[in-house]
Write an enzyme that holds these catalytic residues in place. Structure first.
Site, PDB file in Angstrom:
ATOM      1  N   THR A  12      56.843  56.463  67.919  1.00  0.00           N
ATOM      2  CA  THR A  12      56.232  57.295  68.960  1.00  0.00           C
ATOM      3  C   THR A  12      54.709  57.271  68.940  1.00  0.00           C
ATOM      4  O   THR A  12      54.078  57.680  69.905  1.00  0.00           O
ATOM      5  CB  THR A  12      56.707  58.757  68.824  1.00  0.00           C
ATOM      6  OG1 THR A  12      56.404  59.221  67.497  1.00  0.00           O
ATOM      7  CG2 THR A  12      58.200  58.868  69.082  1.00  0.00           C
ATOM      8  N   GLY A  13      54.106  56.806  67.856  1.00  0.00           N
ATOM      9  CA  GLY A  13      52.656  56.754  67.776  1.00  0.00           C
ATOM     10  C   GLY A  13      52.074  55.625  68.602  1.00  0.00           C
ATOM     11  O   GLY A  13      52.807  54.791  69.156  1.00  0.00           O
ATOM     12  N   ARG A  39      60.937  65.659  63.657  1.00  0.00           N
ATOM     13  CA  ARG A  39      60.908  66.451  64.895  1.00  0.00           C
ATOM     14  C   ARG A  39      61.317  65.627  66.125  1.00  0.00           C
ATOM     15  O   ARG A  39      61.670  66.194  67.158  1.00  0.00           O
ATOM     16  CB  ARG A  39      59.522  67.078  65.111  1.00  0.00           C
ATOM     17  CG  ARG A  39      58.410  66.102  65.385  1.00  0.00           C
ATOM     18  CD  ARG A  39      57.096  66.813  65.655  1.00  0.00           C
ATOM     19  NE  ARG A  39      55.990  65.887  65.842  1.00  0.00           N
ATOM     20  CZ  ARG A  39      55.231  65.418  64.858  1.00  0.00           C
ATOM     21  NH1 ARG A  39      55.474  65.796  63.605  1.00  0.00           N
ATOM     22  NH2 ARG A  39      54.241  64.590  65.096  1.00  0.00           N
ATOM     23  N   ARG A 117      48.160  46.408  51.361  1.00  0.00           N
ATOM     24  CA  ARG A 117      47.305  45.270  51.705  1.00  0.00           C
ATOM     25  C   ARG A 117      46.572  44.673  50.508  1.00  0.00           C
ATOM     26  O   ARG A 117      46.280  43.475  50.490  1.00  0.00           O
ATOM     27  CB  ARG A 117      46.257  45.686  52.748  1.00  0.00           C
ATOM     28  CG  ARG A 117      46.777  45.828  54.155  1.00  0.00           C
ATOM     29  CD  ARG A 117      45.652  46.203  55.102  1.00  0.00           C
ATOM     30  NE  ARG A 117      46.158  46.593  56.411  1.00  0.00           N
ATOM     31  CZ  ARG A 117      45.499  47.353  57.260  1.00  0.00           C
ATOM     32  NH1 ARG A 117      44.299  47.821  56.945  1.00  0.00           N
ATOM     33  NH2 ARG A 117      46.031  47.662  58.433  1.00  0.00           N
ATOM     34  N   CYS A 156      42.543  45.746  62.197  1.00  0.00           N
ATOM     35  CA  CYS A 156      42.267  45.101  63.491  1.00  0.00           C
ATOM     36  C   CYS A 156      40.855  44.510  63.554  1.00  0.00           C
ATOM     37  O   CYS A 156      40.639  43.453  64.159  1.00  0.00           O
ATOM     38  CB  CYS A 156      42.484  46.093  64.633  1.00  0.00           C
ATOM     39  SG  CYS A 156      41.603  47.654  64.440  1.00  0.00           S
ATOM     40  N   GLN A 183      33.899  49.485  68.036  1.00  0.00           N
ATOM     41  CA  GLN A 183      35.342  49.525  68.120  1.00  0.00           C
ATOM     42  C   GLN A 183      35.830  50.516  69.171  1.00  0.00           C
ATOM     43  O   GLN A 183      35.310  51.619  69.300  1.00  0.00           O
ATOM     44  CB  GLN A 183      35.920  49.862  66.745  1.00  0.00           C
ATOM     45  CG  GLN A 183      35.573  48.806  65.706  1.00  0.00           C
ATOM     46  CD  GLN A 183      36.060  49.151  64.313  1.00  0.00           C
ATOM     47  OE1 GLN A 183      35.391  48.859  63.335  1.00  0.00           O
ATOM     48  NE2 GLN A 183      37.228  49.763  64.215  1.00  0.00           N
ATOM     49  N   SER A 186      41.063  53.240  71.200  1.00  0.00           N
ATOM     50  CA  SER A 186      42.493  53.074  70.924  1.00  0.00           C
ATOM     51  C   SER A 186      42.745  52.754  69.461  1.00  0.00           C
ATOM     52  O   SER A 186      43.816  53.056  68.926  1.00  0.00           O
ATOM     53  CB  SER A 186      43.086  51.977  71.807  1.00  0.00           C
ATOM     54  OG  SER A 186      42.463  50.733  71.533  1.00  0.00           O
ATOM     55  N   GLU A 210      36.759  52.034  56.847  1.00  0.00           N
ATOM     56  CA  GLU A 210      36.863  50.812  57.655  1.00  0.00           C
ATOM     57  C   GLU A 210      36.033  49.673  57.071  1.00  0.00           C
ATOM     58  O   GLU A 210      36.480  48.526  57.018  1.00  0.00           O
ATOM     59  CB  GLU A 210      36.414  51.107  59.089  1.00  0.00           C
ATOM     60  CG  GLU A 210      36.796  50.041  60.094  1.00  0.00           C
ATOM     61  CD  GLU A 210      38.209  50.207  60.625  1.00  0.00           C
ATOM     62  OE1 GLU A 210      38.566  49.473  61.554  1.00  0.00           O
ATOM     63  OE2 GLU A 210      38.945  51.055  60.095  1.00  0.00           O
ATOM     64  N   HIS A 252      37.886  45.584  70.726  1.00  0.00           N
ATOM     65  CA  HIS A 252      36.763  45.710  69.796  1.00  0.00           C
ATOM     66  C   HIS A 252      35.746  44.595  70.040  1.00  0.00           C
ATOM     67  O   HIS A 252      36.106  43.455  70.334  1.00  0.00           O
ATOM     68  CB  HIS A 252      37.255  45.615  68.350  1.00  0.00           C
ATOM     69  CG  HIS A 252      38.161  46.729  67.942  1.00  0.00           C
ATOM     70  ND1 HIS A 252      38.361  47.856  68.708  1.00  0.00           N
ATOM     71  CD2 HIS A 252      38.917  46.899  66.823  1.00  0.00           C
ATOM     72  CE1 HIS A 252      39.196  48.665  68.075  1.00  0.00           C
ATOM     73  NE2 HIS A 252      39.560  48.103  66.945  1.00  0.00           N
TER      74      HIS A 252
END
Length: 295
Positions: A12-13, A39, A117, A156, A183, A186, A210, A252
């Site tokens: 849903t994200g 939920r 990562r 990203c 950036q 979104s 970041e 970006h």
């Protein structure tokens, strides 16, 4: 050939929605399971996206596929590896650290989270750049006793930088990189995300964690796998960056200065980018563009 049955966790994200858009009509993969927080469990996907004001909180440009809208959402804790061939994870890092290994014991997990990562036995795969790192997956399986594996996608901001550095590293060598990013909103997602009034007529000059991600991940992606395929040596390029958030919805921008290993003209650099083919195996991917870099 039957398509691979895939489950998407964190559906849903905003990152989950981007997975759904990217996987629509995929020739090899079919989303047969959607999972999110408790939920949302038991609701159809469309119901889970419905905000309290009645608005459908679907935020990617592509329309919500009807087949996905009617699927029942599971709780992430209820997902069982035996029901799927692969899993996509679009959850936060703290959730990913608990959930992804449970599934990776049996099936491959491709993750948007940063949780794994930086583990030594986990490759950060960008197919045109470092498909040669894929054998590290076998070492990960051996060390952890898994049938599956975890492969995260890079940050990203790192992705765009690494792709454009790859042809320069191959032809001239790269010694140092100085990058400033601008950036899009979104990239912050929506929870907590960047509040619209915070970014309006403004630039957010710092994105927590970041810059460290870009510095570490770029060196890992451009690094070299040893002949046995059991260890990865990061590239020795020095990376310094400043990451900012600007009032743009998607896409970006990066301003990059590169110190090359040997002298090259602007024309030679442009030619190297235009001619770069990337790894042969990446050309057959359904989402592969005609050229990886447009100059």
């Amino acid at each position: 050939m039957a398509k691979l049955r895939a489950v998407l966790i964190g559906a849903t994200g905003l990152a989950g929605q981007q997975f759904i858009a990217a996987l629509k009509d995929h020739p090899f993969i079919e989303l047969t399971g959607l999972a999110a927080s408790p939920r949302s469990a038991g609701k159809t996907y469309a119901e889970a996206l419905r905000a309290s004001n009645g608005m459908l909180a679907w935020f990617v440009p592509e329309p919500l596929p009807a087949g996905i809208a009617g699927m029942t959402v599971l709780s992430g804790d209820a997902v069982q590896a035996k029901d799927y061939d692969i899993a996509f994870s679009a959850v936060e890092a703290d959730v990913a650290r608990e959930l992804e290994p449970r599934l990776a014991r049996d099936i491959p997990v491709f993750s948007a989270a940063s949780a794994f990562r930086y583990d030594a036995d986990v490759p950060l795969l960008l197919p045109p750049v470092n498909a040669a790192h894929a054998p590290l997956i076998q070492e990960q399986r051996r060390q952890r006793g898994w049938k599956g594996f975890i492969v995260p996608i890079p940050n990203c901001t790192t992705t765009g930088l690494a792709v454009t550095l790859a042809p320069l590293a191959e032809r001239f060598g790269v010694k140092a990189v100085l990058m400033t990013s601008l950036q899009a909103m979104s990239g912050a997602g929506r929870s907590p995300g960047v509040i619209g009034l915070d970014i309006l007529d403004n630039v957010v000059p710092y994105i927590p964690k970041e810059e460290h991600k870009v510095e570490v991940e770029t060196k890992k992606i451009l690094g070299a796998l040893n002949p046995a395929g059991a260890a990865l040596t990061p590239h020795d390029v020095r990376v310094s960056c400043t990451c900012t958030r600007v009032a743009v919805l998607e896409g970006h921008t990066e301003s990059v200065f590169v110190s090359l290993g040997k002298k090259a003209t602007v024309a030679e650099v442009a030619q190297a980018m235009r001619e770069w083919q990337g790894a042969e195996v990446a050309k057959a991917l359904p989402s592969a563009p005609p050229r990886w870099i447009e100059v």
